[in-house]
Design a protein around this motif. Structure first.
Motif, short mmCIF file in Angstrom:
data_model
loop_
_atom_site.label_atom_id
_atom_site.label_comp_id
_atom_site.label_asym_id
_atom_site.label_seq_id
_atom_site.Cartn_x
_atom_site.Cartn_y
_atom_site.Cartn_z
N GLY A 1 0.81 -1.22 0.00
CA GLY A 1 0.00 0.00 0.00
C GLY A 1 0.84 1.26 0.00
N ASN A 2 1.95 1.24 0.73
CA ASN A 2 2.82 2.42 0.76
C ASN A 2 3.46 2.72 -0.59
N LEU A 3 3.57 1.68 -1.43
CA LEU A 3 4.17 1.85 -2.76
C LEU A 3 3.11 1.79 -3.86
N ASP A 4 1.85 1.92 -3.49
CA ASP A 4 0.75 1.89 -4.45
C ASP A 4 0.97 2.97 -5.53
N PRO A 5 1.10 2.59 -6.80
CA PRO A 5 1.35 3.59 -7.85
C PRO A 5 0.24 4.61 -7.99
N ASP A 6 -0.95 4.33 -7.47
CA ASP A 6 -2.03 5.32 -7.54
C ASP A 6 -1.76 6.51 -6.63
N ILE A 7 -1.00 6.30 -5.57
CA ILE A 7 -0.68 7.43 -4.67
C ILE A 7 0.79 7.82 -4.74
N ARG A 8 1.66 6.89 -5.23
CA ARG A 8 3.08 7.19 -5.38
C ARG A 8 3.54 6.75 -6.75
N PRO A 9 3.16 7.46 -7.79
CA PRO A 9 3.57 7.07 -9.14
C PRO A 9 5.08 7.08 -9.32
N ASP A 10 5.78 7.86 -8.49
CA ASP A 10 7.24 7.90 -8.52
C ASP A 10 7.74 7.67 -7.11
N SER A 11 8.14 6.42 -6.79
CA SER A 11 8.55 6.09 -5.44
C SER A 11 9.88 6.74 -5.06
N GLY A 12 10.56 7.35 -6.04
CA GLY A 12 11.83 8.01 -5.75
C GLY A 12 11.67 9.42 -5.22
N VAL A 13 10.45 9.97 -5.28
CA VAL A 13 10.20 11.32 -4.78
C VAL A 13 10.30 11.34 -3.26
N SER A 14 10.89 12.38 -2.71
CA SER A 14 11.08 12.48 -1.26
C SER A 14 9.74 12.46 -0.52
N VAL A 15 9.72 11.73 0.61
CA VAL A 15 8.53 11.69 1.45
C VAL A 15 8.76 12.46 2.75
N HIS A 16 9.80 13.28 2.77
CA HIS A 16 10.13 14.03 3.98
C HIS A 16 8.95 14.88 4.43
N GLY A 17 8.59 14.73 5.69
CA GLY A 17 7.48 15.49 6.25
C GLY A 17 6.11 14.88 6.02
N ASN A 18 6.05 13.78 5.30
CA ASN A 18 4.77 13.12 5.00
C ASN A 18 4.63 11.89 5.88
N GLN A 19 3.76 11.94 6.85
CA GLN A 19 3.60 10.84 7.80
C GLN A 19 2.32 10.05 7.57
N SER A 20 1.79 10.10 6.35
CA SER A 20 0.54 9.40 6.07
C SER A 20 0.75 7.97 5.60
N HIS A 21 1.92 7.39 5.90
CA HIS A 21 2.19 6.00 5.55
C HIS A 21 1.31 5.06 6.38
N LEU A 22 1.32 3.78 6.00
CA LEU A 22 0.51 2.77 6.68
C LEU A 22 1.28 2.00 7.75
N ALA A 23 2.53 2.35 7.98
CA ALA A 23 3.39 1.52 8.83
C ALA A 23 2.88 1.37 10.25
N PHE A 24 2.17 2.39 10.75
CA PHE A 24 1.62 2.32 12.11
C PHE A 24 0.18 1.83 12.12
N SER A 25 -0.27 1.21 11.04
CA SER A 25 -1.67 0.82 10.89
C SER A 25 -2.51 2.10 10.79
N GLY A 26 -3.66 2.14 11.42
CA GLY A 26 -4.51 3.31 11.33
C GLY A 26 -5.86 3.04 11.96
N GLY A 27 -6.70 4.06 12.03
CA GLY A 27 -8.01 3.91 12.62
C GLY A 27 -7.94 3.65 14.12
N PRO A 28 -8.98 3.03 14.69
CA PRO A 28 -9.02 2.81 16.14
C PRO A 28 -7.88 1.94 16.67
N HIS A 29 -7.30 1.09 15.80
CA HIS A 29 -6.25 0.17 16.24
C HIS A 29 -4.85 0.67 15.89
N GLU A 30 -4.70 1.93 15.58
CA GLU A 30 -3.37 2.46 15.24
C GLU A 30 -2.40 2.20 16.38
#
Length: 417
Positions: free
Chosen positions: A334-363
């Motif tokens: 999901g973090n590398l989904d081309p629909d949201i990251r068409p270029d995975s080489g672009v810097s993600v600095h300052g962007n904390q919307s990744h899925l690594a911590f899960s999300g929702g009530p169970h984050e």
């Protein structure tokens, strides 16, 4: 694999093979999956789209959610996608044995991860309150202490494996202090936690050993309370019973150690395979948190999140899901989904919307503690080992994956003794 049929033009797709034969489904375990999980995710995305039918250990059927938006929908909607595995149809119908290694990751327990709604909120409050208390008690001091002890063992050699001699055990040593356990338990508990996550025939025995140690710990802390996580659970106003206390000790121990040790290894790998990052950290021009953020996007410590169960027949990502179906969430995919990251080489600095911590009530509730362990461990290592550098070419580093994670095998380094 079979083609993913369209029921009719524009209608949600079904997958007859998901609820029929399993011969054509992709396995998320075994030799092929251990070598190239990202390749498998890519092939599944190309063939099925955002949601793909897969087999877990024991050829248990599941839906692997590959799309970022679809994972967010699942995580944010517990009324449609419950964490309560008692509604899992394959389990109800006897298709999953009680001795299956999957039960260690998916089976119901009296903990906050296995429940939704008010029962979840009550139990989670006990966990978060005590984690917040620990985070304010100088956790970096404990990390520095154990990091230096680990480094002392190899600092005079001029070489080390930063996975096997540092990242693999450091988080557990810190957790033993936070839990009120003897540090001598750290190595055996770290190995047991790794086996539970890895699966296989020994997973159940290792889980039983963890539960035995934690049960004894809870009994001891009733008689000898201290400023630790275990005592905090015992005395919390949520009124946890004995089963709930031991289950939450297990939950935090396994989750915190396995994810933090994996994340620490990946952060060190990224630093040591990029001279500019290493130089920036040594000079103080870059922060470890920036590297952690990048790893969270590109190689999250938990690649696949177990699991959610559909509470009704529904559609997800153009695919028909049936009530009681198991879904596992591909966080790395999901973090590398081309629909949201068409270029995975672009810097993600300052962007904390990744899925690594899960999300929702169970984050994940322990993010601050994990961040403190990583940052302190890296800072201590760079301070203690001048001239730190990778001892092999970067392309010789290898990883081994299980269903749920991909771990770096070794990180050999050299430095000034």
């Amino acid at each position: 694999m079979t083609d993913h049929p369209a029921d009719e033009e524009g209608a949600p797709r079904g997958c007859p093979v998901m609820h029929g034969g399993a011969d054509d489904l992709t396995r998320l375990y075994g030799p092929d999956a251990a070598v190239d999980p990202q390749g498998i995710y890519g092939r599944l995305r190309k063939e099925y789209g955002a949601v793909a039918p897969v087999l877990l250990e024991g050829d248990v059927r599941a839906w692997l959610v590959l799309g970022y938006r679809e994972s967010r929908r699942v995580l944010d909607n517990p009324l449609q996608f419950s964490r309560d595995s008692r509604i899992w149809r394959d389990w109800q119908e006897g298709g999953v044995e009680e001795t299956s290694p999957l039960i260690q990751m998916l089976g119901w327990r009296p903990d906050c991860v296995s429940q939704d709604g008010e029962p979840h909120r009550r139990l989670r409050r006990a966990v978060t309150d005590n984690l917040d208390t620990l985070a304010g008690r100088g956790i970096r001091r404990h990390v520095t202490h154990f990091a230096n002890k680990q480094i002392d063992a190899f600092a005079g050699r001029g070489s080390a494996d930063l996975v096997g001699e540092y990242a693999e055990y450091l988080p557990m040593l810190v957790l033993t202090r936070l839990f009120g356990l003897p540090a001598a338990e750290g190595r055996s508990l770290a190995a047991a936690c790794a086996q539970v996550l890895k699966g296989g025939p020994d997973a159940l025995a290792h889980n039983d050993r963890i539960m035995e140690i934690l049960g004894e710990l809870a009994e001891r802390k009733r008689l000898e309370p201290g400023p630790d996580f275990t005592t905090g659970l015992l005395g919390h106003t949520a009124g946890l019973d004995e089963g709930e206390i031991v289950s939450h000790l297990r939950l935090v121990l396994i989750t915190a150690h396995t994810t933090t040790s994996n994340l620490l290894a990946r952060v060190l790998e990224l630093i040591l395979t990029d001279a500019s990052r290493l130089a920036g950290l040594v000079s103080g021009q870059r922060a470890v948190s920036e590297v952690v953020e990048e790893v969270m996007w590109n190689t999250p410590p938990l690649a696949v999140l177990p699991g959610r169960f559909a509470t009704a027949d529904l559609e997800l990502g153009g695919t028909q899901i049936k009530e009681g179906d198991l879904l596992v969430l591909g966080l790395a995919a999901g973090n590398l989904d081309p629909d949201i990251r068409p270029d995975s080489g672009v810097s993600v600095h300052g962007n904390q919307s990744h899925l690594a911590f899960s999300g929702g009530p169970h984050e994940c509730p322990g993010q601050n503690i994990g961040q403190a362990i990583i940052e302190t461990a890296v800072d201590t290592l760079l301070h203690r080992l001048p001239g730190l550098r990778l001892a092999v070419p970067a392309d010789e580093l290898t990883s081994t994956a299980s269903t749920w994670e991909a771990r770096l095998d070794a990180l050999p380094v050299e430095f000034a003794a």
